[in-house]
Design an enzyme around this catalytic site. Sequence first.
Site, PDB file in Angstrom:
ATOM      1  N   ARG A 294     -13.833 -20.035 -20.710  1.00 25.03           N
ATOM      2  CA  ARG A 294     -14.483 -18.862 -21.334  1.00 25.03           C
ATOM      3  C   ARG A 294     -15.938 -18.841 -20.866  1.00 25.03           C
ATOM      4  NH1 ARG A 294     -10.888 -20.509 -25.796  1.00 25.03           N
ATOM      5  NH2 ARG A 294      -9.810 -18.679 -26.619  1.00 25.03           N
ATOM      6  N   ARG A 330     -12.611 -17.111 -16.516  1.00 23.98           N
ATOM      7  CA  ARG A 330     -12.486 -15.744 -17.016  1.00 23.98           C
ATOM      8  C   ARG A 330     -13.859 -15.064 -16.991  1.00 23.98           C
ATOM      9  NH1 ARG A 330     -10.634 -14.794 -23.081  1.00 23.98           N
ATOM     10  NH2 ARG A 330     -12.737 -15.500 -23.549  1.00 23.98           N
ATOM     11  N   GLU A 429      -3.316  -9.275 -22.958  1.00 21.57           N
ATOM     12  CA  GLU A 429      -3.711  -9.426 -24.367  1.00 21.57           C
ATOM     13  C   GLU A 429      -3.802  -8.094 -25.088  1.00 21.57           C
ATOM     14  OE1 GLU A 429      -7.485 -11.492 -24.710  1.00 21.57           O
ATOM     15  OE2 GLU A 429      -8.368 -10.394 -23.061  1.00 21.57           O
ATOM     16  N   ASN A 452      -4.057 -14.604 -28.937  1.00 21.00           N
ATOM     17  CA  ASN A 452      -4.943 -14.341 -30.092  1.00 21.00           C
ATOM     18  C   ASN A 452      -5.177 -12.835 -30.205  1.00 21.00           C
ATOM     19  OD1 ASN A 452      -5.129 -17.102 -29.839  1.00 21.00           O
ATOM     20  ND2 ASN A 452      -7.170 -17.082 -28.964  1.00 21.00           N
ATOM     21  N   ARG A 463      -8.110 -10.493 -36.152  1.00 21.08           N
ATOM     22  CA  ARG A 463      -7.943 -11.942 -35.967  1.00 21.08           C
ATOM     23  C   ARG A 463      -8.968 -12.757 -36.743  1.00 21.08           C
ATOM     24  NH1 ARG A 463      -9.551 -13.101 -29.653  1.00 21.08           N
ATOM     25  NH2 ARG A 463     -10.001 -15.208 -30.348  1.00 21.08           N
ATOM     26  N   CYS A 500      -2.616 -18.631 -22.610  1.00 18.96           N
ATOM     27  CA  CYS A 500      -3.864 -19.346 -22.877  1.00 18.96           C
ATOM     28  C   CYS A 500      -4.368 -19.104 -24.292  1.00 18.96           C
ATOM     29  CB  CYS A 500      -4.937 -19.016 -21.844  1.00 18.96           C
ATOM     30  SG  CYS A 500      -5.429 -17.290 -21.866  1.00 18.96           S
TER      31      CYS A 500
HETATM   32  C1  PEP Z   1      -6.842 -14.664 -26.518  1.00 14.44           C
HETATM   33  O1  PEP Z   1      -7.195 -13.537 -26.892  1.00 14.44           O
HETATM   34  O2  PEP Z   1      -5.743 -15.165 -26.815  1.00 14.44           O
HETATM   35  C2  PEP Z   1      -7.736 -15.484 -25.686  1.00 14.44           C
HETATM   36  C3  PEP Z   1      -7.318 -16.596 -25.130  1.00 14.44           C
HETATM   37  O3  PEP Z   1      -9.030 -15.077 -25.530  1.00 14.44           O
HETATM   38  P1  PEP Z   1     -10.180 -15.185 -26.645  1.00 14.44           P
HETATM   39  O4  PEP Z   1      -9.645 -16.036 -27.766  1.00 14.44           O
HETATM   40  O5  PEP Z   1     -11.362 -15.777 -25.974  1.00 14.44           O
HETATM   41  O6  PEP Z   1     -10.366 -13.749 -27.027  1.00 14.44           O
HETATM   42 MG    MG Z   2      -8.888 -12.566 -25.973  1.00 12.01          MG
END
Ligand code: PEP
Ligand code: MG
Length: 554
Positions: A294, A330, A429, A452, A463, A500
């Site tokens: 990240r 990323r 995502e 996520n 979330r 991921c």
């Molecule tokens: C996700 O969204 O699952 C992800 C890996 O990215 P982040 O948690 O950094 O948004």
């Molecule tokens: Mg994400």
Amino acid sequence: MIRLQGKGVSTGVAAGPLYFYRRGGGEIERHEIADPAAEFERFESARLLAIEQLKGLYEKALAEVGEESAQLFEAHQLMLDDLDYIESVQGMINDKVNAEAAVSDTAEIFAEMFANMDDAYMQARAADVRDISNRVIGILSGAVAGGIDSAVPVILASDDLAPSETVQLDKSKILGFVTRGGSGNSHTAILARTMGIPAICGVGDALAESLEGKDILIDGQTGEVVFDADEITRDRLIKKQAKERALKELLEQLKGQPNVTTDGKSIMVYCNIGSPEDVEAVLRNDGGGIGLFRSEFLYLQNDDYPTEEQQFLAYKTVAERMGGKRVIIRTLDIGADKQADYFKLDHEENPAMGLRAIRICLTRPEVFRTQLRALYRASAYGKIAIMFPMITSVWEVQEIKRICANVREELTREGIPMADYVELGIMIETPASVMLSDRLAKEVDFFSVGTNDLTQYTLAVDRQGQNLDRFFDAHHPAVLRMLKMAADNAHAAGIWIGICGELGADVALTETFLAIGIDELSVSPSSVLPLRSTIRSIDSTAKRDEILKEIASN
Ligand code: PEP
Ligand code: MG
């Protein structure tokens, strides 16, 4: 004994004193002082302590991201030694202004002076003078750099921590986390799992500041929080801690072993990291590569856009330390819950659906190009792959590829070395990216599913939401069907697909992921060996048809 209940979000038992995160900022206090000489003394001690802190930060940055980035902290030390700056503060203190206000007013005068200069380099110093002054004000007012001022390691308590706060924590001082709010997807939880230490969120207001200093035991599996435990409770939890340690030692034996099922199917197990210092945990836990770096940390810990050189050094350091193993970086995922003030993003009612991640990059190509130049330059030093977040449309990927090709051409013209081929991938995502995964798969080298956000957007559940745990169900049949659809489309186009998001480490689903055909799982470093152990116990053919049937019919 006081017993509180929260939600365990990172397993393990920890014991230690409770300590509340010290947050700086807020209104500057102003009052008339009686003794200017004593007040100047107070300023001098704070200024010298700030210089000491900056020396420490210089050393840390030097080890983690290299000389170029570290120099900023050296420059900040020099600014704090500037005679004009000191004399300005002293003059105001002599006029009976308290030190905090004198430093704040001096900072504004100097910042304005810098901002009005013609030279762009000097203009940028306005942010630096504010930054060093905030550090001094923080010390004067009792706020603490890094949020923790304790000689011994602590169990860190807070309402919840913002991403920009987690990146600055002194991690060597933390035994575990306990937060009033937050969720399993909060950044505190993700950080705890990366560090392999216990964390409990959602304890509520019963986690009062008056409890600071008390001995506390936390169980990150059950969410149990106990203050001043009686003998029976202490015994039970300490025994559990010993058992966990023994299990960890047992898992150590899996280091160097392949991630292969009993019927011979192998799967890549990579790691998620949030800063170059996490590479150590990846290597210690035998991660096969980095499936998600990240890169936001570079943006969140800075007061201004990180330069190409700063970024290049950070990426190069990670690529080199991973010694030829794949490192998927990323591009910046700022916006939504990850805010950096200097981006000056408008306030949004619905930031998760607003100008975030790739949308910022495509709106501000100069920011994007700087990061891409740094990434391509670093590709000469290891096996770097680039991944783009929050994709919803095919045109976005085509535009990204055009910009990437253009950056490559530019670097080639400048004679800068790069890897011959750098894999480009996208995060799956958003529901849109799943529905278009057949077309998107033809554009890129790999997919990585961010469960996520995919869960958040598919189920329309925030979330970060505190009372939504029941509804944030990453095992939801809609999410599993999406995984299957994206995997089938990836394989039909001959590319690989990984996960991921946090779900990748959920061993209750490992068999399902194998049945779906997921090729890679990227998890926090502390989850690598437990996941390897699970993979090695599974026969991937035994229940495959049954699992696929269930996904299709649920
Ligand atoms: C996700 O969204 O699952 C992800 C890996 O990215 P982040 O948690 O950094 O948004
Ligand atoms: Mg994400």
